[in-house]
Design a protein around this motif. Structure first.
Motif, PDB file in Angstrom:
ATOM      1  N   PRO A  75      90.426  20.314 -51.361  1.00 50.58           N
ATOM      2  CA  PRO A  75      89.648  21.425 -50.908  1.00 50.58           C
ATOM      3  C   PRO A  75      89.431  22.545 -52.043  1.00 50.58           C
ATOM      4  CG  PRO A  75      91.460  20.898 -49.253  1.00 50.58           C
ATOM      5  CD  PRO A  75      91.706  20.199 -50.497  1.00 50.58           C
ATOM      6  N   THR A  76      90.083  22.771 -52.871  1.00 51.00           N
ATOM      7  CA  THR A  76      89.798  23.471 -53.925  1.00 51.00           C
ATOM      8  C   THR A  76      89.225  23.112 -55.145  1.00 51.00           C
ATOM      9  OG1 THR A  76      92.141  23.722 -54.639  1.00 51.00           O
ATOM     10  CG2 THR A  76      91.423  25.025 -53.081  1.00 51.00           C
ATOM     11  N   MET A  77      89.390  21.646 -55.536  1.00 51.58           N
ATOM     12  CA  MET A  77      88.961  21.277 -56.820  1.00 51.58           C
ATOM     13  C   MET A  77      87.555  21.477 -57.221  1.00 51.58           C
ATOM     14  SD  MET A  77      88.335  17.011 -57.765  1.00 51.58           S
ATOM     15  CE  MET A  77      89.995  16.533 -57.611  1.00 51.58           C
ATOM     16  N   PRO A  78      87.485  21.935 -58.493  1.00 46.46           N
ATOM     17  CA  PRO A  78      86.087  22.404 -59.162  1.00 46.46           C
ATOM     18  C   PRO A  78      85.257  20.912 -59.161  1.00 46.46           C
ATOM     19  CG  PRO A  78      87.510  23.430 -60.251  1.00 46.46           C
ATOM     20  CD  PRO A  78      88.550  22.408 -59.394  1.00 46.46           C
ATOM     21  N   ILE A  79      84.242  20.869 -58.666  1.00 44.92           N
ATOM     22  CA  ILE A  79      83.299  19.656 -58.532  1.00 44.92           C
ATOM     23  C   ILE A  79      81.829  19.956 -58.706  1.00 44.92           C
ATOM     24  CG2 ILE A  79      82.152  17.782 -57.287  1.00 44.92           C
ATOM     25  CD1 ILE A  79      84.924  17.890 -55.217  1.00 44.92           C
ATOM     26  N   ALA A  80      81.340  19.289 -59.980  1.00 39.68           N
ATOM     27  CA  ALA A  80      80.052  19.454 -60.328  1.00 39.68           C
ATOM     28  C   ALA A  80      79.312  18.161 -59.998  1.00 39.68           C
ATOM     29  CB  ALA A  80      79.861  19.645 -61.842  1.00 39.68           C
ATOM     30  N   VAL A  81      78.015  18.310 -59.393  1.00 40.27           N
ATOM     31  CA  VAL A  81      76.962  17.233 -59.022  1.00 40.27           C
ATOM     32  C   VAL A  81      76.004  17.560 -60.236  1.00 40.27           C
ATOM     33  CG1 VAL A  81      75.528  16.135 -57.556  1.00 40.27           C
ATOM     34  CG2 VAL A  81      77.653  16.917 -56.578  1.00 40.27           C
ATOM     35  N   ILE A  82      75.870  16.299 -61.134  1.00 41.15           N
ATOM     36  CA  ILE A  82      75.054  16.215 -62.062  1.00 41.15           C
ATOM     37  C   ILE A  82      73.808  15.554 -61.880  1.00 41.15           C
ATOM     38  CG2 ILE A  82      74.935  15.875 -64.665  1.00 41.15           C
ATOM     39  CD1 ILE A  82      77.961  16.143 -64.820  1.00 41.15           C
ATOM     40  N   THR A  83      72.615  15.902 -61.922  1.00 37.17           N
ATOM     41  CA  THR A  83      71.557  15.280 -61.598  1.00 37.17           C
ATOM     42  C   THR A  83      70.149  15.871 -62.289  1.00 37.17           C
ATOM     43  OG1 THR A  83      70.147  14.128 -59.757  1.00 37.17           O
ATOM     44  CG2 THR A  83      71.218  16.157 -59.402  1.00 37.17           C
ATOM     45  N   ALA A  84      69.104  14.885 -62.399  1.00 35.70           N
ATOM     46  CA  ALA A  84      67.998  15.208 -62.808  1.00 35.70           C
ATOM     47  C   ALA A  84      66.958  15.618 -61.552  1.00 35.70           C
ATOM     48  CB  ALA A  84      67.178  14.278 -63.633  1.00 35.70           C
ATOM     49  N   ASN A  85      67.579  15.091 -60.416  1.00 36.25           N
ATOM     50  CA  ASN A  85      66.922  15.447 -58.915  1.00 36.25           C
ATOM     51  C   ASN A  85      67.059  16.784 -58.736  1.00 36.25           C
ATOM     52  OD1 ASN A  85      66.082  15.437 -56.550  1.00 36.25           O
ATOM     53  ND2 ASN A  85      66.622  13.409 -55.974  1.00 36.25           N
ATOM     54  N   ILE A  86      66.222  17.494 -58.969  1.00 32.44           N
ATOM     55  CA  ILE A  86      66.501  19.229 -58.753  1.00 32.44           C
ATOM     56  C   ILE A  86      65.725  19.426 -57.402  1.00 32.44           C
ATOM     57  CG2 ILE A  86      66.798  19.759 -61.084  1.00 32.44           C
ATOM     58  CD1 ILE A  86      63.916  20.617 -61.265  1.00 32.44           C
ATOM     59  N   GLN A  87      65.595  18.597 -56.537  1.00 35.07           N
ATOM     60  CA  GLN A  87      64.988  18.937 -55.193  1.00 35.07           C
ATOM     61  C   GLN A  87      65.927  20.134 -54.474  1.00 35.07           C
ATOM     62  OE1 GLN A  87      64.058  15.618 -52.817  1.00 35.07           O
ATOM     63  NE2 GLN A  87      63.730  14.296 -54.912  1.00 35.07           N
TER      64      GLN A  87
END
Length: 127
Positions: A75-87
């Motif tokens: 529940p507290t893990m830092p997560i980044a979602v990396i994408t060129a899809n900036i919708q």
């Protein structure tokens, strides 16, 4: 404190770019790679992962689905979602699973805010 970062992307080149950007910001952090969501979940079951950097567009399961599964496990893990899809929808879905949106092409500057926040959260015992 030992910190392990999971980099998930179906592109080997993208994993290399992410690893280099991460290494320049936090050279002492260990990097572990996975090429898809299935492999990423296997890594998380076998090893203590502190931070996750996940590509959005992957076969079988997208990065937001994986982020939601990781969030349920950690529940507290830092997560980044990396994408060129900036919708807006993608950004909103990232927020729903409490993940940070990071735009591609991934750069050290683009990653800096997420990594600084993750380091702060880990130091304060929030992860």
């Amino acid at each position: 404190m030992h910190t392990t970062v999971l980099i998930v992307d179906d592109s080997k080149l993208a994993r290399i770019v992410a690893g280099k950007a991460l290494a320049s910001l936090q050279p002492e952090w260990e990097r572990v790679e996975a090429g898809n969501a299935h492999d990423a979940l296997a890594v998380v079951r076998e090893k203590k992962i502190d931070v996750a950097m996940i590509d959005f567009n992957m076969p079988d399961k997208d990065g937001l689905e994986l982020a939601a599964e990781l969030r349920a496990l950690h529940p507290t893990m830092p997560i980044a979602v990396i994408t060129a899809n900036i919708q807006d929808e993608v950004i909103a879905r990232a927020r729903e699973v409490n993940a940070t949106f990071v735009a591609k092409p991934l750069t050290e500057d683009g990653l800096r805010g997420f990594i600084a926040g993750a380091a702060l959260r880990l130091r304060s015992g929030g992860a």
